[in-house]
Every structure is written in structure tokens, then in C-alpha cells.
Design a protein around this motif. Structure first.
Motif, PDB file in Angstrom:
ATOM      1  N   GLN A   1      -9.462 -12.267  32.642  1.00  0.00           N
ATOM      2  CA  GLN A   1     -10.752 -11.595  32.534  1.00  0.00           C
ATOM      3  C   GLN A   1     -10.557 -10.092  32.735  1.00  0.00           C
TER       4      GLN A   1
ATOM      5  N   GLN B   1     -11.471  -6.490  33.740  1.00  0.00           N
ATOM      6  CA  GLN B   1     -12.392  -5.852  34.664  1.00  0.00           C
ATOM      7  C   GLN B   1     -12.007  -4.399  34.877  1.00  0.00           C
TER       8      GLN B   1
ATOM      9  N   ASN C   1     -11.266  -0.972  25.452  1.00  0.00           N
ATOM     10  CA  ASN C   1     -11.379  -1.764  24.233  1.00  0.00           C
ATOM     11  C   ASN C   1      -9.979  -2.077  23.726  1.00  0.00           C
TER      12      ASN C   1
ATOM     13  N   ASN D   1     -15.970  -1.836  24.683  1.00  0.00           N
ATOM     14  CA  ASN D   1     -16.765  -3.039  24.887  1.00  0.00           C
ATOM     15  C   ASN D   1     -16.604  -3.661  26.268  1.00  0.00           C
ATOM     16  N   TYR D   2     -15.815  -3.045  27.130  1.00  0.00           N
ATOM     17  CA  TYR D   2     -15.720  -3.468  28.517  1.00  0.00           C
ATOM     18  C   TYR D   2     -16.031  -2.260  29.389  1.00  0.00           C
ATOM     19  N   TRP D   3     -16.863  -2.481  30.406  1.00  0.00           N
ATOM     20  CA  TRP D   3     -17.336  -1.371  31.235  1.00  0.00           C
ATOM     21  C   TRP D   3     -17.276  -1.719  32.713  1.00  0.00           C
TER      22      TRP D   3
END
Length: 126
Positions: free
Chosen positions: A1, A3, A99, A114-116
Motif C-alpha cells: 500500500q 503511503q 504517481n 494520484n497518491y497524496w
């Protein structure tokens, strides 16, 4: 995942400095460019700086050129944003984004990531 966790924000006087950190997990810094963005109250999120997936290139918004420096520590899986000569208009919540599908030069467009992380507040005030 995947993070991302930002830290290092706080209250600083005009002309002061802060170092923000973006620690990533679930991937390495060679897997994705990292972008720093900020969002002030009532304003859209704007790109501040970014660093490419292997650190070969960086990019800065005109408003921070010469004052902010982005860097990375592969061993710590962390990207830093050194902020000097801070101004009241730098006040915002600062976010880092990733990203893994973005190749080549990094970009300062919000849609490029697209991940923050959750953000860290920076307040510049006397």
C-alpha cells in the motif's frame, strides 16, 4: 500500500525557514516522482516543486524559485522541501504527491499525481 506522510510544518516569522519532509512507504523514490503542492484557504491546490523518480531533474513554481529547494534521501525514503525567506503568502497546507505511472520529467499539475499525504500546515506570520 502506497503511503505518504508529511511533517515539519509550523508557525514561522516572515523571513524564516522550515524544512518539510515527505516520507513514503510501499514504494521507493526510484519508483515515482514526488511533487510538493500547497493549498491556501479559498484557493486551489498549486504545485510548488517536484523531483523526478531518480532525482535527475527538479522543477519549481516561479513564486518559490530561489527560496525553496527540493531534495531526497533514498536511504530514508524521504523527500524534503527546504523553505527559506518565507513570506506570509506561503501560508498554506502543504501536501506531497506520488504517481508511479508518471515517467520522465516531473510535473507541477495536481492531476499528475494520484497518491497524496494528509498535509502539514505552514503558517508565516509575525
Amino acid at each position: 500500500q502506497l503511503q505518504l506522510v508529511e511533517s515539519g510544518g509550523g508557525l514561522v516569522q516572515p523571513g524564516g525557514s522550515l524544512i518539510l519532509s515527505c516520507e513514503v512507504s510501499g514504494f521507493t523514490l526510484d519508483d515515482s516522482p514526488i511533487g510538493w503542492f500547497r493549498q491556501a484557504p479559498g484557493k486551489q491546490r498549486e504545485g510548488v516543486s517536484c523531483i523526478s523518480r531518480r532525482g535527475g531533474s527538479t522543477n519549481y513554481a516561479d513564486s518559490v524559485k530561489g527560496r525553496f529547494t527540493i531534495s531526497r534521501d533514498n536511504a530514508k525514503n524521504t523527500v524534503y522541501l527546504q523553505m527559506n525567506s518565507l513570506k506570509p503568502e506561503d501560508t498554506a497546507v502543504y501536501y506531497c504527491g506520488a504517481n508511479p505511472r508518471l515517467f520522465g520529467l516531473c510535473v507541477l499539475r495536481q492531476t499528475g499525481y494520484n497518491y497524496w499525504g494528509q498535509g502539514t500546515q505552514v503558517t508565516v506570520s509575525s
